[in-house]
Design an enzyme around this catalytic site. Sequence first.
Site, PDB file in Angstrom:
ATOM      1  N   GLU A 133       0.850  -1.187   0.000  1.00 57.15           N
ATOM      2  CA  GLU A 133       0.000   0.000   0.000  1.00 57.15           C
ATOM      3  C   GLU A 133       0.886   1.238   0.000  1.00 57.15           C
ATOM      4  OE1 GLU A 133      -3.884   1.628   2.538  1.00 57.15           O
ATOM      5  OE2 GLU A 133      -2.339   0.495   3.579  1.00 57.15           O
TER       6      GLU A 133
ATOM      7  N   LYS B 276      -9.862   1.297  -2.651  1.00 64.20           N
ATOM      8  CA  LYS B 276     -10.078   0.749  -1.307  1.00 64.20           C
ATOM      9  C   LYS B 276     -11.476   1.089  -0.808  1.00 64.20           C
ATOM     10  CE  LYS B 276      -7.760   0.870   3.235  1.00 64.20           C
ATOM     11  NZ  LYS B 276      -6.628   1.522   3.962  1.00 64.20           N
TER      12      LYS B 276
ATOM     13  N   CYS C 178      -5.298  -3.411   2.667  1.00 66.27           N
ATOM     14  CA  CYS C 178      -5.084  -3.143   4.091  1.00 66.27           C
ATOM     15  C   CYS C 178      -6.330  -3.325   4.960  1.00 66.27           C
ATOM     16  CB  CYS C 178      -4.471  -1.746   4.257  1.00 66.27           C
ATOM     17  SG  CYS C 178      -3.590  -1.512   5.829  1.00 66.27           S
TER      18      CYS C 178
END
Length: 272
Positions: free
Chosen positions: A40, A111, A152
């Site tokens: 990330e 995301k 994440c």
Amino acid sequence: MKVGLTQLCVGDDPAQNLPITRAAIETCYAAGADLVCTPEVTGFITTDAAQQTALVQPEDQDPTLADLSALAAQHGRWLSIGSLAVAGDDRFANRSFLIDPAGQIAARYDKIHMFDVEVSKKEKYRESARYRPGSQAVLAQTPDAMIGLTICYDLRFPHLYRTLAQQGADIILIPSAFSPVTGAAHWEPLLRARAIETGCFIIAAAQTGTHVTHPKPRMTYGHSMVVNPWGEVILDMGTTTGTATVDLDLSEVAQARQRIPSLSHDRPFSGP
């Protein structure tokens, strides 16, 4: 299928980060990796909102994306750029890119789940203040495998992973910049749980160490990992920067799902 992972400690200067990232990717390609994964926020990490605003570019103008896409084309291999901050209409997107061997974007994923948490009195995050969450799950077909893209904090939302697996994912990527506090407590158990629940290979390239950022440094947990479909950790890169490669036997996906076919055992139920 051979996969390479890069474990980075980027700072807040993209121009200084890029040659280090390039060198790590090239090391993995030289070792025979068919797919290389970066963490990330591959481009840069900053704790300063004004600096971030000055550095973030639209997707088609991002220098890290352009350079690393050209690198993938040069080697004729696949590349997962874990995520980059890219400019949007009112907020940024935390966007992951899967680059094909011709250097083209085969898939992009924004995301979905924003890291809005208070880990402690001193460690607080509000990702949604700067980033607009995505709303679309993403799968990408490669010659070797169907790959699901996540980032994440998505790791804590198992329904996303179950959906990707039920739609055909063999591998799910989880590029990360995990907090040291939550990483020590939750990183490995969550990665193993997602692998066990889905029968997928989980590949999680991570940022690590103390990042040179102004006005204050930021720390991340490291421990880039690969977990097989039975939930066994087959790679743990610890906390130092570097690269690693691992061979995946994709027949293990079908074997794990045959032994425990839970993906086909959903039952309707009413809420409490």
